[in-house]
Design an enzyme around this catalytic site. Structure first.
Site, PDB file in Angstrom:
ATOM      1  CG  ASP A 199      -1.945   0.982   1.315  1.00  0.00           C
ATOM      2  OD1 ASP A 199      -2.696   1.059   0.341  1.00  0.00           O
ATOM      3  OD2 ASP A 199      -2.058   1.710   2.321  1.00  0.00           O
ATOM      4  CD  GLU A 240      -2.255   2.611  -3.574  1.00  0.00           C
ATOM      5  OE1 GLU A 240      -3.359   3.094  -3.835  1.00  0.00           O
ATOM      6  OE2 GLU A 240      -1.777   2.614  -2.441  1.00  0.00           O
TER       7      GLU A 240
HETATM    8  C1  BGC Z   1      -5.952   1.974  -0.459  1.00  0.00           C
HETATM    9  C2  BGC Z   1      -7.082   2.796   0.055  1.00  0.00           C
HETATM   10  C3  BGC Z   1      -6.710   3.299   1.438  1.00  0.00           C
HETATM   11  C4  BGC Z   1      -5.371   4.030   1.405  1.00  0.00           C
HETATM   12  C5  BGC Z   1      -4.837   4.264   2.776  1.00  0.00           C
HETATM   13  C6  BGC Z   1      -4.888   3.025  -0.583  1.00  0.00           C
HETATM   14  O1  BGC Z   1      -3.941   2.797  -1.406  1.00  0.00           O
HETATM   15  O2  BGC Z   1      -6.211   1.362  -1.697  1.00  0.00           O
HETATM   16  O3  BGC Z   1      -8.277   2.098   0.045  1.00  0.00           O
HETATM   17  O4  BGC Z   1      -7.668   4.202   1.893  1.00  0.00           O
HETATM   18  O5  BGC Z   1      -4.428   3.291   0.715  1.00  0.00           O
HETATM   19  O6  BGC Z   1      -4.406   3.054   3.321  1.00  0.00           O
END
Ligand code: BGC
Length: 541
Positions: A199, A240
């Site tokens: 993430d 991500e």
């Molecule tokens: C997730 C979100 C989340 C955020 C904070 C993002 O990349 O996909 O759903 O709110 O990270 O963790």
């Protein structure tokens, strides 16, 4: 040579709260997922990514974690997860889980210790300041939080949070925090996961850079990759990484960084192309991005569990996409994205199928969001991104077959009115119909997993002089593949620029077409149609 399974995987994403409730408490759970793994495998997917199921107050869909090593009791327990992995194994499905290392929940024990005592070793797990000051980051949810700094009475300092104020940022520059994350990775890998969806990677790198500017902070990813690779040579870090395309290479780090990148650049240009019914922006975007390293791969998707974040487009381009797919302000989020599902945006089954065909043609590993195989709708009454997180529509039974709980005890209401209501759009009906979206997609996924050229070969955009058409050619060893998609609603015909292909035959298409005779020139594709072709002599290459 290692098999590099991820280069030709098809990933299916499940929201554990929304997929299937096995115990009638109104929330989806791990046993519910286990019970329905056959649906996922039946679709042809080879890998499952489960959104966070860890202990959490659940104020950010589980991305607000209080214990990275525990299963939230609403979802079951660690034994349920072990059973899920067992069945996934049996079906040949790999499992990815989220690694949320950029922040914790404000209720995490680390933060509670940190705020209580300046001298606690946990204090330096987070980012503090006596006064708010400029940093390299700004609020990620600008319409919700107006600063990254929030005063904490107990700590008598401000703490930093890129996301919600209930999600304090972890200090990745602190080696103890990195050790904690290694413990988390070791634990879930021992359980048997195939890797992590990491993430908020650029924000993790930002903290690493602040502590040590080597490799512009990407040393953090080298460290993580080393750690993971030592435990399983096939394990992946799927990051991500919503950054400009020029920075992609730094995140791959020539095979030393992330294994896979979630490709926001292609995703954004894909929607720009759909909005214009013109493949040029997508084709140009493909040509512009760097080839992944040998041990790397891109991952592509149409919609994910968040808003369709269009930050990689210019302001004018974003406005164009808004105009077409989110004409009403209520369909947008954070000034940058669209909070709708694929079905309502694209409208017809034919166009949704075309979108999936484009997704499965792109260089990279396709990711399908649960429910998009049915063309499920959204619930714009839910706040922010939650609009796209509604219960899976299994059947026309009460609660869409998602849960046996009374309707008012469901985590959120099922979609029960309008064209996307569960009595019209559900897996049961679509399983029975050979012409359903689900049937079309599962045929596509199965065909796609056999096309090794995409995962392993070289991709080239073909200039077919026909703007609505995306034409890609893949070559790998002695096999070749031509993939065509018409983004407009009218039939087109054009010719291919390459004259070394011989006769081409369809291995998958939206309709019946005549084979393409060598040298005959014209190729037809119906409105919103697609054709995947191989040279006749190398059909089974
Ligand atoms: C997730 C979100 C989340 C955020 C904070 C993002 O990349 O996909 O759903 O709110 O990270 O963790």
């Amino acid at each position: 040579m290692q098999p590099r399974w991820y280069r030709n995987a098809v990933v299916y994403v499940v929201d554990p709260a929304m997929f299937r409730d096995s115990d009638g408490d109104g929330w989806g759970d791990l046993r519910g997922i286990t019970d329905r793994l056959d649906h996922i495998r039946g679709l042809g997917a080879t890998c499952l990514w489960i959104l966070p199921f860890y202990a959490s107050p659940y104020r950010d869909g589980g991305y607000d974690i209080t214990d990275h090593l525990a299963v939230d009791p609403r979802f079951g327990d660690v034994a349920d997860f072990a059973l899920l992995l067992d069945k996934a194994d049996e079906l040949g499905l790999r499992v990815l889980v989220d690694l949320v290392g950029q922040h914790t929940s404000i209720e995490h024990r680390w933060f509670e210790e940190a705020r209580r005592d300046r001298n606690s070793p946990y204090r330096d797990y987070y980012v503090w300041a006596d006064e708010p000051h400029e940093t390299d980051v700004s609020p990620n949810f600008p319409t919700v939080e107006d600063s990254v700094w929030t005063w904490d009475d107990e700590a008598q300092q401000f703490y930093r949070h890129v996301f919600y104020s209930h999600e304090p940022d972890l200090e990745l520059g602190n080696p103890r925090v990195r050790e904690e994350l290694e413990r988390v990775m070791a634990f879930w890998m021992r359980m048997g996961v195939a890797g992590f969806r990491v993430d908020a990677v650029p924000y993790m790198v930002e903290r690493a850079r602040a502590a040590d500017p080597r490799h512009d902070g990407h040393w953090l990813l080298h460290e993580m990759r080393d750690f993971v690779a030592r435990r399983g040579s096939e394990a992946v870090l799927l990051g991500e990484v919503d950054v400009s395309v020029e920075k992609y290479a730094d995140y791959f780090a020539g095979g030393k960084g992330l294994t896979m990148l979630l490709d926001f650049w292609l995703n954004n240009h894909l929607f720009l192309s759909f909005a214009r019914a013109d493949a040029t922006p997508l084709a140009d975007a493909i040509a512009k991005q760097p080839a992944p390293p040998e041990w790397g791969q891109y991952a592509n998707w149409l919609r994910n569990h968040d808003e369709l974040d269009l930050e990689q487009l210019s302001d004018d381009e974003r406005a164009e996409v808004f105009e077409v797919f989110a004409p009403d302000e209520s369909m947008r989020a954070y000034g940058r994205g669209i909070r709708r599902r694929l079905g309502p945006m694209l409208g017809t089954q034919r166009r949704i199928a075309l979108a999936h065909a484009v997704l499965h043609s792109l260089p990279g590993t396709p990711i399908i969001l649960y429910g998009d195989e049915l063309g499920m709708g959204d619930d714009l009454d839910r706040p922010q991104r939650l609009s796209v997180r509604t219960p899976m529509q299994w059947s026309d039974e009460p609660n869409a077959g998602f849960s046996a709980a009374p309707a008012d005890q469901l985590i959120t209401r099922v979609i029960d009115d309008g064209p996307f209501a569960y009595d019209r759009v559900n897996a049961y009906h679509q399983t029975l119909r050979r012409d359903s979206l689900q049937a079309t997609l599962s045929n596509m996924v199965r065909t796609r997993t056999g096309l090794r050229e995409i995962g392993l070969g070289r991709c080239r955009v073909l200039d077919v002089q026909c703007r609505p058409v995306l034409a890609l050619r893949y070559d790998h060893e002695d096999t070749t593949l031509v993939m065509l998609a018409n983004l407009a609603d009218e039939r087109v015909d054009f010719s291919l620029p390459d004259d070394d292909l011989g006769d081409l035959v369809d291995i998958l298409a939206d309709s019946d077409y005549d084979a393409v005779e060598s040298g005959s020139g014209r190729i037809e594709v119906e409105g919103y149609g697609y054709r995947w072709l191989r040279p006749r002599e190398r059909l089974f290459a």
